[in-house]
Structure formats: structure tokens, C-alpha cells
Design an enzyme around this catalytic site. Structure first.
Site, PDB file in Angstrom:
ATOM      1  N   GLY A  43       0.812  -1.215   0.000  1.00  0.00           N
ATOM      2  CA  GLY A  43       0.000   0.000   0.000  1.00  0.00           C
ATOM      3  C   GLY A  43       0.841   1.258   0.000  1.00  0.00           C
ATOM      4  O   GLY A  43       0.561   2.211  -0.748  1.00  0.00           O
ATOM      5  N   HIS A  85      20.794 -23.688   8.552  1.00  0.00           N
ATOM      6  CA  HIS A  85      19.889 -24.256   9.545  1.00  0.00           C
ATOM      7  C   HIS A  85      18.503 -23.642   9.446  1.00  0.00           C
ATOM      8  O   HIS A  85      18.339 -22.513   8.994  1.00  0.00           O
ATOM      9  CB  HIS A  85      20.438 -24.033  10.956  1.00  0.00           C
ATOM     10  CG  HIS A  85      21.751 -24.713  11.196  1.00  0.00           C
ATOM     11  ND1 HIS A  85      22.754 -24.152  11.940  1.00  0.00           N
ATOM     12  CD2 HIS A  85      22.222 -25.902  10.774  1.00  0.00           C
ATOM     13  CE1 HIS A  85      23.790 -24.970  11.984  1.00  0.00           C
ATOM     14  NE2 HIS A  85      23.490 -26.041  11.271  1.00  0.00           N
TER      15      HIS A  85
END
Length: 1191
Positions: free
Chosen positions: A105, A818
Site C-alpha cells: 500500500g 539451519h
């Protein structure tokens, strides 16, 4: 990263499908909302930008042509959307990009209250365009416009954290919502415990909302949370959430106008079907999907569209149990990496960025999990191809082939694939002046480095090769700046000789044993008075409370799962540490019966029991307090919950990766309530030198010896990464007196135990003198260490470093090795955590490469103060090598039990006589070609393969009456299996049935070779009273010819280069049929003589080889192979017809009594041969035989 963002289109479909079906999660919720009004009407418009992106840097003409083609493509997509969604033509619409773009927006990327024509114009003006120079816009969401007053907009967000799920709510939503963290009310729904009530929700979240809307909002939020949990969202934000009051025409309505969401990708095995069901309606036109719907898609972050090469590596990664990752950051960069291990891949990027070369870093990626040679070849080839494109850079390029110390990956095996790729790209690498720096360690690393050095001698490139004597990232400053600080000199080269060296008796040089003492003497007088200590710490002998020290030299464990390799590694460690009894009590394997498994205790064999239940294992071994759980990610939640029911189990290590985050949180809180220490998930485990080792921690025995993990030191560490914990073992052993204890808590976002849990244990343990923390980007657990140091809870010296400092240098989101290595806020960045730790008084080096020097100086200071006593180094222990591993290392040899020269299944592709199975199909060599490879070890001409196939077809069957088929049928009807029935038929093959091929070939070829005329051959056989094999048929004759023989003759005469033996046999046939009409050349004879012609004339065999193949039964093999086809057909036919047991009819058997037999043999009745009492037929045969002999 397990939490993956999804498109708004998919997120809204998940809600619109499941919200109406969900019951509110909070008790006492009243009222409901009309969810039918929720945005189920949506159109997703996707545009292909491949050609447009490819022409970005092309000539003006090409770029203009691509733009015209793209404009036509956009119009085609619009027309398809109109046909699929007719409501677009009449509704007022909202449109926006749906590519995980943030703040749409505020960035002018929201079209509101437009008709279809204006919507098309709005999208066309933006499709294919780049925003902020990061990525192309290509996917848009269009949905009906929802008119509403401003004061009906709200903001709601649910976010998962370690403690549970936080619900954020503000009474003001929309584009200008502002700082949500500052203004939102929040409610924590605990991960373990009672859910809040509807009243709690209203009181906590809705204090600023008119009471009239409470029921509607509480009901909606309750359902939203229920769906959030059930579908395993990790993040769900709705802004604005519009709530329209009830009117006479409709009840209260709820609209979720803008949505951002993340799902836990690792939960796909639990929720994948539910995700797909919700998408089925939206993707109804897509074919070849599962019946319940298309699987969820996880798009790349905006600006990170996968290139062809990245997509190729991602596809390879999806097809293997190993890990292969590639992200191209800057294709024009001079620095490329090929790093093994998730943690290592991060520290290499950190090192490059820390030395000021982030702008030159071309890629991020990793290969780990023991990829095969072919997989590492494909991975390396892809990187080298990208690296050597375009014009050479005047300053050349760098390639870092690095990695941590592997736990169990054979370094030499993975290097072979990389070496293949380097050889293939030799010229291109030379053209681009590539300098290669290699650092690697782990199982068989010595052989891997030797192979690399050999390659360097022939490659013509500058190569620098190092093992564990170099700091893990020490090659980076060495290459980029000429800085040699990463090279360790604390351990002489002869002390790092690898597995072979450690398998032999060894002594510690005096210089090494005295090094700590000498360092202390140089540092101060206190160390001069210190006496070397060999006494184990109280913790090692179990004298400290077990809640503080879970691992001692008396600790014992259960291994959950069938993991013989890990068990043997633990037993070898126990033996090396001179434990009195093994640390493994038994294995628990629910899928097998009770049995024992054989292992080695040193050089002697020992047996360990295997039980099917935890209950039985606990009853048999009440002293066991540790479990190493190797269950898969799909079953580890249930198995761990079961383990938690047994109070004797105080420590559980969960090895599995990919455990859903919600399940991991449930386990950690349940374990906390029961005072159980959880290590993992996604961990390699931990190690207490001289005492206890979890599973595969520490890697192979040579690394354990190299890092001196067979005896205790003074430094205790905690890390997330398993691979980097091996590096810490190496660094600490070289910089100090060694490791006291080390734990890898696991790389997932919610490990069962955190850094602070273990650091407080170490603080309370008198044996730990120095604490080391290796944190990483993502999460906030490191701040607990800073606070503990600042508040005085931790008083021992702490050295810490957080890896992932390079993250701030990347322009787009990059997921590191990870699942938890991803910063969701500034506080989760490695840089912020390092700064906070340093400010709290923790010793934080300037770079990771400085860690060894910092530790070394700290250790010298503690020696000088007398805090640490110098250690007398014990003799280096030796451990026997497993036979299979020693053989893989090339240390031993043994005679083979078998020799095989026709097939090789050891590589990545099956070979038939040296021909890859893929080539067998590519070249379409057929059954005949395969048979020629496996029987004759060579490719035969095409006509030879066709002839072999013809023989198999012609000999496949000859009806049910022949002996072989008859036996097969009888056996099948007796209820026997396929193999038994087939063998019973094959056993009838011999000289009388089907076995005349070899004999016919030998007879005819020998006669021809001896120079006998056909007539002389016939006469010779008649004088010997021998039948000519291959001549004669019971049914067929010269006037009723065998069409099979006719086809063989026609093919051979027209295809073979020479047909001497066949022509000779045909002349013999003329002579034999002149005497009797059925003495024709039969199938056996025709095949036999034609095959001799084939062997002699095709050019593939010498004369001796051709004769040998005839003598060893090759031709009978053709008959056996062909007739097996028919025998199997008869077996299947009888089974299909459900035929019962066969009994031969009486009228087809000639029964003969002893009297009748005697008469037939000419013995008179009453001659005394028959005994008065009568005899059986067998007995009478013996009497008759004796009577004849007496006569």
C-alpha cells in the site's frame, strides 16, 4: 528454514475453506460470523517473464521484440482470466502484486475500486517491470472490492514464539496501522497448558473495541487460531480485518482484505493434504495432481526468482537425502564458494564479508549429508559453469572449496566428483585465472587432499591445499589478504597423521606435553609451581549432581532405532576412554522382534540386546538415564512423548531434522515440566571427553584422537551446528588443554534446550573453567547469556561468537544452512547479538578467525593465575579399525571370493560389460544386445542380436505335451510356486529334450573341420551306431516341413557373412531324408549350426573363443532361456484357470503283475521264482535278475 511464506492467494484459500469448518478454539465464544462473505472469489494472474529477463542486457532491437511479445502474452492472460472468472467483467475490483512484496500500500502497489478495464491497465503498466531494482512483478491477485467505513478496519496477527503463540490485535487497521509492536494488544497462548477463555480474549485484546462487536471478533479470532494451529501456520497477519455489523439483510460479516502468512514446511507430512484440499477449487483446471488437490507452493522471496541453475540444484536436492543448496548473489563476482556443511557455509560467507569482499561474493550454498560422487560432480559443474562465463576479470577469480570437519562423510569420495568437474573445466578455469584454495577435514580427508594435490600438478592452476591444521576459514584471509593467522602451529604435523597413524602405537613428544606448562611459565610464576594433574574432575566420576552433569563415565544410554554405526562409534569411544562397561545398554527397535546385535568392544565381539518396547528396556536396565532417539521426523514426536513417560530417563537427544516446529515446542515444554533435558531436534548430539559420546558426535575415531576427546580438558562449549562443533573441538584442542564438554543444541528454531540451559550447567560444574558459545543469526537465546553474565549468574570467563554476520550484506533474504538461521528482526541478527554480548562483558573476537588466538591467550592467563592446572598428556590411545573402513582407506587387501567380469553395480550407474544401462536404452540394443554383453562381454553386430532374439522367440514354447511343459503344469497344479514349477520343467532339458543344440553344433562343426564330405559324415555316424544330433523329428518331415527351421535358414543365409556349417548341414539333410522322410534338420540342429557360423564369421571372436563357447554350453543356454518363457506361460495359465491337483488316468498306465513280467521275460510259471508267500514287484525283479545270472 522450515517457516516458508506463501502467496496471499493461497493463504486466503486456506482460510476460506477451513474457517467455516473450524470450531472456536476458546471456550465460551458466543455468536458467529458469516464466513461465506469471506473472499473466496479471487483470480491469480501469472505472467512468464523468462524471455523479458533474458533480453534485459541484450541489444535494443532484441529488447524491443521481447517487450512486444510480452505485451501480447499479457493480453492472452487477461483473456484466459475473463473466460475462467466471468465476475471480473462486472465487479468493482482490487488488484495487487502477490509475490511476498512488503508494504504494497505504501509503495503504490495497490489498485482499489477499479473496473476490469482499469484493472487490466493497472496490471499491464506494472507487469514485467522491476521495482527497487530487486525483482520483476509477474504475479497479481485480483478480487472483488469490499466497500466499508474506516472505523470497521482492525489488525490481527498470530505469531509463533518459543513460549507459545502470540495474538496481536489493534482496533485501528489498514495501510496506516503504524508501529504494531508499540500499539498492539497481545495475548500469549501457551504452547503447553490451558487455552484462554473467550472472556480472556475479549478482556485482553478487545478493550478498545465496541462491546457490540466482541462476540463476532472473539468467534472469528477463535476460529482463526484453531485453523492456525490445525494447518501449522507459523505466522498469519490480516490487515485490514473488516467487520461489518449485522443488518436485517445479513448477519455480521468478516472480511480479511490483506493477508501475509507462513506455513511450517516440515509439517507437510501432517498437513499437506489439508493444504491441498483448500487449493483444489482454485486450481481445478490443473491436471495430474493428487485427487485431493495440488500441493502447496512456497515461492522464492521477492527478487530471488530461481535461475535455471538454482532450480537445477534445488531439483537435485529434492531427489536425494543429502543437502545441496545454491543461491547466486552476484554472477559477476570474483569469489565463489563450494562449502561442505550448513554452519561452515555461513562462516565462509562471514569471513569473506568481514574482510571487505562482500560485494565480490558471487554465491552462497552448501553440500552436505554425504552426497554421492555424481551429485557432487553435478553441483561442482554447475558452480564452475557459472563462474567461468563471460569475459575474464583482469584480477582473476577465487574458488574456496572449504568445509568443517565432517562427522561421517568420506571426504575423498565427495572430492572425486569435484575433481571430475575441475578437470572438465580446466581450460575455462585457466582462461579466467582462477586461484583455488582448499580446506577440508574429516573421514579419509588425507586421501582427499592427496587427490587434490595430484590434480594440482596437472591442472595448471594455482592451488593451496590444507587440512585441519588450518582454521576452518583461514584460507579466506590467506587468499584475499595474504594473512596467515589461520594456520595453527600448536600441534606438530606428525601428531595429525590421521587414522592410519592413530591405529599404531604412538607417544606424545615431550615438546607437546610440556607446551602448556612452558606457556604458563612464560606467563607468570604461578604456573611454575603448578603440578601437572591427571586426576579426573568430580563430574567425570559422577560425584556431581546428575541434574548439573548428565554425562559421566558411568552414564548409560538406550539407542532408539536401528543404528549400528552410531552404536559402534559410541562403543569405540568407550573403549578408547577405558570405560569399565559400554555406554550403550541396548537398542529399542519397535519394528523387529527381540534379538541380539553383534558389536566390537576393542577387538573382541560383544552382543547387545534389541528390545521392541521402551517399557521392557527400562525394566531390564533401571540404571539407564539417557536416550539417543534416532526416530525419523515423522515418528519422533510420538516416540519422544512415550519416552517422557518413564521417570528414570532424564536426558533425551533427538537427532532427526525436519521436526515440525509446533511438535518441537510441545516436546520441549512437556520435557521441562518433567525436568528432562532435551538436546535437539536436528542435532548431532554432544560429547563429554573421557566419559560419554552421543551417537555420531565427534566424527570418526581419527578426529576424536586428533581433537584429544579421549581425555578431559577445561573448556566447555555449546553450539547450534553439529559440523561446527567438530571445528570447536579442533580449535579448542589446539588453543587450550582441550574440551571439557560440548553440546550441539541443534539448528532448528525451537531446540529442546537452549544456550543458557547448558551454560548454567557449566557454571555450576567445577570441572569447566572456560565457557564458549557459538551462536548464529536467528533467535534471541544469546541475549540470555549476555544477561546472565551481566547479572553475575555466570562468573566464569565466556568467549562467544555468533555466525551469520554477512546477512546484512545481502540485498535479498537468504536462508542459511539451519532452519533457525533467519533473522526476523534486527535483534536476531548476528551483528546485534555479538555487540550485546561484548557489551555485557563476554569476550567476543573481532572475527571468527581470531577465536583461536583469543582462546589461547585466555588459557595462558588462567594458567598464570592457577585457575587451570597444566595437564600431563596421557599416551595417545589406539583403536582397531573396522575392516570395511580400512579397506575403503586402502590400508588392507584380501583375495576376492568371486570374480565377475560381465557386470558392475558399484558406481552410480549399472554397467553391462562396461556399457552404462542408460546407453543400453539410448542405443536400443534390445534383448539380443543385452545378452551379447552379459554372455560374451562384447557388442555383436545388429544381425547377431536379431538372430539371438529370433532363437528365443522360436524356442519359447512347443505346446503342453513336451516333457518340460508337462512337468511345469503338473507342479503348478500341485500348488507349488512359480520358481518350483519352472525348475521342474527346466530339469527335463537334456540330450533327449532340447539339449541337442550343443551336440549338433559340435558334431557338424567337427565333421566340417575334419574335411569329411556330408556322405562320409553320415556313413561314419552309422558305423559308430550313433544318432546325428539335430537330425530327425517325430512329426515334421520333408513333405511337412518345420516352418521354424525354414525361417532360420532364410534369415541366416541372407544376413550372415558366412554360412559354411549351415550349408554343410543342409547337404547332410538331403542324404538323411533320402533314406527316411522325417530325418530332417530340426530346430535344434538349425540353431546349433547357425550359431557356430555366427561365432566364427561375425568378427568378434577368435577361433578358440568360438570353440570354447560351444563347449561350455552356450547354445543350451539359449534353449533354456527361450523355453523358460513358455514354461512360465504354462504356470500362469494353470493358475489363472485354477486347475486342481493332477492325477494321471489309469487307462494311460500299463500295469504289469509279477507273473506277467515273468512271462514277458520267458520264465515258466512254477519255476520256484515266486515265493510261496508272494513278493512285491521290486522283490521279484531282484529274484528274476538272480535267476538269469545263475542261468
Amino acid at each position: 528454514m522450515s517457516a516458508k511464506a506463501i502467496r496471499e492467494f493461497d493463504g486466503k484459500h486456506l482460510l476460506s475453506y477451513w474457517l467455516p469448518k473450524a470450531a472456536p478454539a476458546f471456550a465460551g465464544a458466543a455468536g458467529s460470523a458469516d464466513h461465506a462473505a469471506s473472499p473466496a472469489k479471487m483470480a491469480s494472474l501469472e505472467f512468464s517473464i523468462a524471455a523479458l529477463a533474458a533480453a534485459e542486457h541484450a541489444s535494443a532491437d532484441r529488447a524491443a521484440a521481447a517487450a512486444r511479445d510480452f505485451e501480447a502474452h499479457v493480453n492472452d492472460v487477461f483473456r484466459a482470466a475473463e473466460a475462467q472468472h466471468p465476475w471480473l467483467l462486472s465487479a468493482r475490483l482490487v488488484c495487487k502484486p502477490d509475490q511476498l512484496v512488503k508494504r504494497r500500500g505504501k509503495n503504490g502497489l495497490l489498485g482499489i475500486n477499479l473496473d476490469w478495464a482499469a484493472t487490466k491497465a493497472w496490471i499491464a503498466a506494472r507487469a514485467g517491470k522491476k521495482i527497487k531494482s530487486t525483482g520483476y512483478l509477474h504475479t497479481f491477485l485480483v478480487e472483488p472490492f469490499c466497500p466499508h467505513p474506516q472505523d470497521t478496519e482492525y489488525y490481527v496477527c498470530i505469531q509463533s514464539v518459543r513460549e507459545g503463540d502470540i495474538i496481536f490485535f489493534t482496533h485501528e487497521g489498514g495501510v496506516d496501522v503504524g508501529d504494531v509492536d508499540a500499539k498492539a494488544r497481545r495475548l500469549l497462548v501457551p504452547a503447553h497448558g490451558a487455552l484462554p477463555s473467550a472472556a480472556d480474549v475479549a478482556r485482553t485484546l478487545l478493550a478498545d473495541v465496541a462491546p457490540a462487536k466482541h462476540d463476532t471478533l472473539v468467534a472469528f479470532v477463535g476460529r482463526l487460531y484453531a485453523v492456525y494451529v490445525d494447518l501449522q501456520f507459523t505466522y498469519l497477519e490480516i490487515n485490514p480485518l473488516v467487520v461489518l455489523d449485522a443488518t436485517d439483510a445479513h448477519p455480521a460479516q468478516v472480511f480479511y482484505l490483506d493477508l501475509a502468512a507462513k506455513l511450517d514446511q516440515t509439517a507437510e507430512f501432517e498437513c499437506g493434504k489439508k493444504w491441498a484440499e483448500a487449493r483444489k477449487q482454485a486450481y481445478a483446471a490443473i491436471e495430474s495432481t493428487p485427487a485431493w488437490g495440488p500441493p502447496i507452493e512456497f515461492p522464492a522471496p521477492f527478487g530471488r526468482e530461481l535461475s535455471k541453475e538454482e532450480a537445477y540444484i534445488a531439483d537435485l536436492d529434492a531427489k536425494t537425502g543429502a543437502s545441496l543448496k545454491l543461491t547466486v548473489l552476484n554472477s559477476a563476482g570474483r569469489i565463489w564458494t563450494m562449502v561442505a556443511g550448513g554452519g561452515a557455509s555461513v562462516v565462509y560467507s562471514d569471513a569473506i564479508a568481514a574482510h571487505g569482499f562482500a560485494h565480490e561474493l558471487a554465491n552462497y550454498g552448501e553440500y552436505s549429508g554425504a552426497p554421492s560422487e555424481s551429485q557432487t560432480y553435478e553441483y561442482a559443474k554447475t558452480i564452475l559453469d557459472l563462474m567461468t562465463r563471460g569475459a575474464p576479470h583482469p584480477e582473476g577469480k577465487f574458488l574456496f572449496i572449504g568445509g568443517g570437519i565432517a562427522n561421517f562423510t568420506n571426504v575423498a569420495a565427495t572430492f572425486k566428483g569435484i575433481i571430475r568437474a575441475l578437470r572438465e573445466f580446466q581450460l575455462r578455469l585457466q582462461t579466467h585465472n582462477v586461484k583455488i584454495y582448499i580446506r577440508r577435514a574429516g573421514p579419509n580427508y588425507q586421501e582427499g587432499l592427496r587427490l587434490m594435490r595430484s590434480l594440482g600438478e596437472t591442472l595448471g592452476l594455482e592451488m593451496h591445499i590444507f587440512g585441519p591444521e588450518m582454521h576452518v576459514t583461514g584460507i579466506v584471509p590467506l587468499a584475499l589478504k595474504g594473512d596467515t593467522k589461520g594456520v595453527s602451529t600448536s600441534i606438530p604435523a606428525d601428531q595429525d597423521s590421521g587414522l592410519l597413524g592413530y591405529s599404531q602405537p604412538a607417544s606424545v613428544p615431550a615438546s607437546v606435553a610440556a607446551a602448556p606448562v612452558a606457556a604458563a611459565a612464560a606467563a607468570g610464576d604461578a604456573a611454575k609451581q603448578a603440578k601437572p594433574s591427571t586426576t579426573p574432575s568430580p563430574a567425570a566420576s559422577g560425584a556431581v549432581d546428575s541434574t548439573t552433569v548428565p554425562f559421566t563415565n558411568q552414564s548409560r544410554a538406550f539407542i532408539y532405532g536401528m543404528q549400528p554405526r552410531a552404536v559402534q562409534g559410541m562403543l569405540d569411544f568407550d573403549f578408547m576412554c577405558k570405560r569399565e562397561r559400554p555406554s550403550v545398554a541396548c537398542m529399542i527397535y519397535p519394528f523387529g522382534g527381540h534379538h541380539v546385535q553383534k558389536f566390537y568392544w576393542g577387538t573382541k565381539e560383544t552382543l547387545l540386546p534389541v528390545y521392541t518396547s521402551i517399557e521392557e528396556a527400562c525394566q531390564r536396565f533401571p540404571d539407564v538415564s539417557i536416550v539417543v532417539n534416532f526416530a525419523s521426523c515423522r515418528s519422533v514426536f510420538e516416540s519422544t512423548r512415550e519416552l517422557l513417560q518413564y521417570s528414570q530417563l532424564k536426558t533425551i537427544a533427538i537427532i532427526a531434522e525436519g521436526v515440525p516446529e509446533r511438535r518441537a515446542r510441545q516436546l520441549l515444554w512437556e520435557a521441562k515440566q518433567k525436568d528432562v533435558l532435551i538436546i535437539g531436534p536436528a542435532t548431532v548430539g554432544g560429547i563429554k571427553p573421557g566419559c560419554f559420546k552421543i551417537g555420531n558426535t565427534g566424527g570418526m575415531m581419527d578426529n576424536i584422537v586428533s581433537s584429544k576427546l579421549y581425555r578431559q580438558g577445561s573448556v566447555a562449549y555449546v553450539s547450534k551446528s553439529g559440523g561446527m562443533s567438530n571445528e570447536l573441538n579442533n580449535i579448542i584442542s589446539r588453543s587450550t588443554d582441550g574440551v571439557y564438554e560440548g553440546v550441539a543444541i541443534g539448528g532448528d528454531r525451537y531446540p529442546g534446550s537452549t544456550f543458557i540451559d547448558h551454560m548454567l550447567r557449566y557454571e555450576a560444574d567445577p570441572g569447566a573453567k572456560v565457557l564458549v558459545l557459538l551462536g548464529e543469526v536467528g533467535g534471541v537465546e544469546e541475549y540470555a547469556i549476555a544477561e546472565a553474565v551481566k547479572s553475575g549468574k555466570i562468573t566464569k570467563p565466556v568467549v562467544a561468537w555468533c555466525i551469520g554476520t554477512c546477512a546484512k550484506m545481502f540485498t535479498t533474504d537468504v536462508q542459511f544452512g539451519h532452519a533457525g538461521s533467519f533473522a526476523n528482526s534486527d535483534a536476531e541478527t548476528a551483528e546485534a547479538k555479538n555487540a550485546a554480548l561484548r557489551a555485557a562483558g563476554v569476550i567476543v573476537p573481532e572475527t571468527f578467525e581470531d577465536l583461536p588466538q583469543v582462546l589461547s591467550q585466555l588459557y595462558k592467563d588462567l594458567l598464570a593465575k592457577g585457575t587451570v592446572q597444566p595437564l600431563r598428556e596421557p599416551p595417545t590411545p589406539k583403536i582397531p579399525i573396522d575392516y570395511s573402513w580400512a579397506q575403503e582407506l586402502g590400508l588392507i587387501r584380501k583375495p576376492a571370493s568371486f570374480i565377475s567380469t560381465i557386470c558392475d553395480d558399484r558406481g552410480q550407474e549399472l554397467l553391462y560389460a562396461g556399457m552404462a544401462i542408460s546407453d543400453v536404452f539410448k542405443e536400443d540394443i534390445g534383448i539380443g544386445g543385452v545378452l551379447s554383453l552379459l554372455w560374451f562381454k562384447r557388442r555383436l553386430p545388429a544381425y547377431a542380436g536379431k538372430f539371438i532374439e529370433m532363437v528365443l522367440m522360436l524356442t519359447a514354447d512347443h505346446g503342453p505335451a513336451v516333457s518340460g511343459a508337462h512337468n511345469t503344469i503338473v507342479t503348478a497344479r500341485a500348488g507349488k510356486d512359480l520358481i518350483s514349477s519352472l525348475v521342474s520343467g527346466l530339469l527335463t532339458i537334456g540330450e533327449r529334450f532340447g539339449g541337442a543344440l550343443d551336440g549338433a553344433a559340435q558334431m557338424f562343426s567337427q565333421a566340417y573341420d575334419q574335411g569329411l564330405t556330408p556322405q562320409e559324415f553320415v556313413d561314419t555316424m552309422r558305423k559308430k551306431h550313433q544318432l546325428i544330433l539335430g537330425i530327425g523329428h517325430k512329426i515334421k518331415s520333408r513333405t511337412n516341413p518345420d516352418l521354424r527351421v525354414a525361417m532360420i535358414k532364410e534369415f541366416v543365409l541372407s544376413s550372415f557373412p558366412s554360412c559354411d556349417i549351415l550349408r554343410y548341414a543342409m547337404e547332410v539333410e538331403k542324404i538323411t531324408t533320402s533314406k527316411k522322410d522325417n530325418l530332417i534338420l530340426n530346430v535344434d540342429g538349425a540353431v546349433g549350426v547357425a550359431f557356430v557360423d555366427l561365432l566364427r564369421s561375425c568378427g568378434a571372436f577368435s577361433r578358440d573363443e568360438a570353440e570354447e563357447y560351444i563347449k561350455i554350453g552356450t547354445l543350451n543356454g539359449l534353449f533354456v532361456l527361450g523355453r523358460s518363457i513358455g514354461f512360465i506361460g504354462h504356470y500362469l495359465d494353470q493358475k489363472r484357470l485354477k486347475q486342481g491337483l493332477y492325477r494321471h488316468p489309469w487307462d494311460d498306465i500299463s500295469y504289469m503283475t509279477p507273473e506277467q513280467e515273468a512271462m514277458m521275460l520267458g520264465v515258466e510259471s512254477g519255476s520256484g521264482i515266486m515265493g510261496s508267500g508272494g513278493r512285491t514287484l521290486v522283490e521279484s525283479q531282484g529274484v528274476v535278475a538272480r535267476g538269469f545270472s545263475n542261468a
